[in-house]
Write an enzyme that holds these catalytic residues in place. Structure first.
Site, PDB file in Angstrom:
ATOM      1  N   ARG A   1       6.658   4.669   8.173  1.00 42.89           N
ATOM      2  CA  ARG A   1       7.241   3.518   8.454  1.00 42.89           C
ATOM      3  C   ARG A   1       5.455   2.755   8.406  1.00 42.89           C
ATOM      4  O   ARG A   1       5.244   3.355   9.514  1.00 42.89           O
ATOM      5  CB  ARG A   1       7.881   3.417   9.860  1.00 42.89           C
ATOM      6  CG  ARG A   1       7.768   1.936  10.759  1.00 42.89           C
ATOM      7  CD  ARG A   1       7.973   1.803  12.026  1.00 42.89           C
ATOM      8  NE  ARG A   1       7.780   0.329  12.897  1.00 42.89           N
ATOM      9  CZ  ARG A   1       6.210   0.020  12.816  1.00 42.89           C
ATOM     10  NH1 ARG A   1       5.492   0.884  13.068  1.00 42.89           N
ATOM     11  NH2 ARG A   1       6.904  -1.049  13.875  1.00 42.89           N
TER      12      ARG A   1
ATOM     13  N   SER B   1      18.902  -1.291  14.916  1.00 48.22           N
ATOM     14  CA  SER B   1      18.592  -1.814  15.817  1.00 48.22           C
ATOM     15  C   SER B   1      19.411  -2.875  16.135  1.00 48.22           C
ATOM     16  O   SER B   1      19.739  -3.693  15.716  1.00 48.22           O
ATOM     17  CB  SER B   1      16.426  -2.578  15.677  1.00 48.22           C
ATOM     18  OG  SER B   1      15.615  -1.279  15.100  1.00 48.22           O
TER      19      SER B   1
ATOM     20  N   LYS C   1       4.004  -1.217  18.697  1.00 47.14           N
ATOM     21  CA  LYS C   1       4.809  -2.148  17.819  1.00 47.14           C
ATOM     22  C   LYS C   1       4.305  -3.106  18.556  1.00 47.14           C
ATOM     23  O   LYS C   1       5.152  -3.659  20.050  1.00 47.14           O
ATOM     24  CB  LYS C   1       6.365  -2.221  17.898  1.00 47.14           C
ATOM     25  CG  LYS C   1       6.653  -3.044  17.458  1.00 47.14           C
ATOM     26  CD  LYS C   1       8.560  -2.338  16.458  1.00 47.14           C
ATOM     27  CE  LYS C   1       9.077  -3.640  16.813  1.00 47.14           C
ATOM     28  NZ  LYS C   1       9.165  -4.552  15.299  1.00 47.14           N
TER      29      LYS C   1
HETATM   30  C1  LIG Z   1      15.223   4.624  15.055  1.00 45.79           C
HETATM   31  C2  LIG Z   1      14.784   3.391  15.001  1.00 45.79           C
HETATM   32  N1  LIG Z   1      14.905   2.805  16.307  1.00 45.79           N
HETATM   33  C3  LIG Z   1      14.154   1.307  16.066  1.00 45.79           C
HETATM   34  C4  LIG Z   1      13.994   0.962  15.071  1.00 45.79           C
HETATM   35  C5  LIG Z   1      12.777  -0.288  15.358  1.00 45.79           C
HETATM   36  O1  LIG Z   1      13.191  -1.384  14.137  1.00 45.79           O
HETATM   37  P1  LIG Z   1      12.921  -3.140  13.726  1.00 45.79           P
HETATM   38  O2  LIG Z   1      13.508  -3.378  14.696  1.00 45.79           O
HETATM   39  O3  LIG Z   1      13.612  -3.524  12.251  1.00 45.79           O
HETATM   40  O4  LIG Z   1      11.538  -2.635  13.827  1.00 45.79           O
HETATM   41  P2  LIG Z   1      10.368  -2.246  13.057  1.00 45.79           P
HETATM   42  O5  LIG Z   1       9.743  -0.649  12.911  1.00 45.79           O
HETATM   43  O6  LIG Z   1      10.632  -2.489  12.017  1.00 45.79           O
HETATM   44  O7  LIG Z   1       8.601  -3.178  12.763  1.00 45.79           O
HETATM   45  C6  LIG Z   1      12.914   1.424  14.284  1.00 45.79           C
HETATM   46  N2  LIG Z   1      12.521   1.818  13.144  1.00 45.79           N
HETATM   47  N3  LIG Z   1      13.662   2.826  14.130  1.00 45.79           N
HETATM   48  C1  LIG Z   2       8.895   1.157  15.639  1.00 40.77           C
HETATM   49  C2  LIG Z   2       9.693   1.082  16.990  1.00 40.77           C
HETATM   50  N1  LIG Z   2      10.547  -0.171  17.718  1.00 40.77           N
HETATM   51  C3  LIG Z   2      10.586  -0.587  18.733  1.00 40.77           C
HETATM   52  C4  LIG Z   2      11.969  -1.292  19.207  1.00 40.77           C
HETATM   53  O1  LIG Z   2      12.308  -1.331  20.208  1.00 40.77           O
HETATM   54  O2  LIG Z   2      12.881  -1.496  18.426  1.00 40.77           O
HETATM   55  S1  LIG Z   2       9.387   0.718  19.639  1.00 40.77           S
HETATM   56  C5  LIG Z   2       8.531   1.177  18.648  1.00 40.77           C
HETATM   57  C6  LIG Z   2       7.344   1.540  18.501  1.00 40.77           C
HETATM   58  C7  LIG Z   2       7.637   3.195  19.048  1.00 40.77           C
HETATM   59  O3  LIG Z   2       6.489   3.971  19.125  1.00 40.77           O
HETATM   60  P1  LIG Z   2       5.993   4.431  20.546  1.00 40.77           P
HETATM   61  O4  LIG Z   2       7.119   5.904  20.337  1.00 40.77           O
HETATM   62  O5  LIG Z   2       4.550   4.831  20.034  1.00 40.77           O
HETATM   63  O6  LIG Z   2       6.442   4.031  22.001  1.00 40.77           O
END
Ligand SMILES: Cc1ncc(COP(=O)(O)OP(=O)(O)O)c(N)n1
Ligand SMILES: Cc1nc(C(=O)O)sc1CCOP(=O)(O)O
Ligand SMILES: [Mg+2]
Length: 204
Positions: free
Chosen positions: A39, A110, A139
């Site tokens: 990512r 998601s 995020k």
């Molecule tokens: C396993 C997993 N779950 C949720 C996310 C989040 O995807 P998204 O809502 O498209 O947000 P971004 O990661 O693109 O900022 C994920 N990456 N992986």
């Molecule tokens: C990439 C991402 N997606 C989210 C969602 O809610 O869909 S939260 C998230 C960030 C996860 O990072 P951490 O494990 O450090 O909290």
């Protein structure tokens, strides 16, 4: 897909790393992560050729350790890197479009609330990523935390659909996510910021 692959799902881009991402991923795969998502996104992330070069190196590590390699958002990159899967969100490409283009890849979607779940083409995807379960600083555009209730709600509605929790999950709260019915936990900072990656992965 086999749901056990979601058990310890590590997500990372170079922007999440205070040291070499290759070293971090190598330690994580050796410690027992079950899947990896590249990512490369947000402030400080790489673009263009540098992104592809890093992606190739990370993809190679996953190949060596037989860990499924996912790409976040970027379909072209997924193709170039020969990813095993792609993760898309509600604001990304439509999951049906991704499925039509990549019939053989694992596709994750998601979901953050009931409306999104109701409108999701579950037949086109292989697993759901549900969150943010807890508050996350990783995020910047993350939605309001939904808690483990969201996990149990999805599990009740879809008893057998592969499901991974994400957002603010760490070594002390991951058990709550599992007890709510998730097949696994997806984490960034719990591993990238761990002093001891081996111990962190074991505890998740
Ligand atoms: C396993 C997993 N779950 C949720 C996310 C989040 O995807 P998204 O809502 O498209 O947000 P971004 O990661 O693109 O900022 C994920 N990456 N992986
Ligand atoms: C990439 C991402 N997606 C989210 C969602 O809610 O869909 S939260 C998230 C960030 C996860 O990072 P951490 O494990 O450090 O909290
Ligand atoms: Mg996305």
């Amino acid at each position: 897909m086999e749901a056990h692959l979601l058990r310890k799902y590590f997500i990372m881009g170079s922007q999440n790393c205070d040291r070499d991402p290759i070293e971090i991923l190598t330690e994580a795969v050796q410690a027992g992560i079950t899947a990896f998502q590249f990512r490369e996104k947000g402030p400080g992330s790489l673009a263009g050729l540098r992104k592809v070069v890093l992606g190739r190196q990370l993809r190679e590590i996953c190949y060596e350790y037989s860990i499924p390699f996912f790409v976040n958002d970027d379909l072209e990159l997924a193709k170039v890197l020969g990813a095993d899967g792609i993760h898309v969100g509600q604001d990304d490409r439509f999951a049906e479009e991704v499925r039509a283009r990549f019939p053989d890849k694992i596709i994750g979607l998601s979901v953050s609330n009931s409306l999104e779940l109701e409108n999701s083409p579950l037949s086109a995807v292989d697993y759901l990523g549900a969150g943010p379960v807890f508050a996350t600083g990783t995020k910047s555009d993350a939605k309001t935390p939904v808690g483990t209730k969201w996990i149990s709600q999805i599990r009740k509605q879809h008893p057998n659909f592969p499901l991974v929790g994400i957002g603010g999950i760490n070594t002390t709260n991951s058990n709550e996510v599992m007890e709510a019915g998730a097949d696994g936990v997806a984490v960034i900072s719990a591993i990238t910021k761990a002093k001891d990656i081996q111990a962190a992965v074991r505890s998740l």
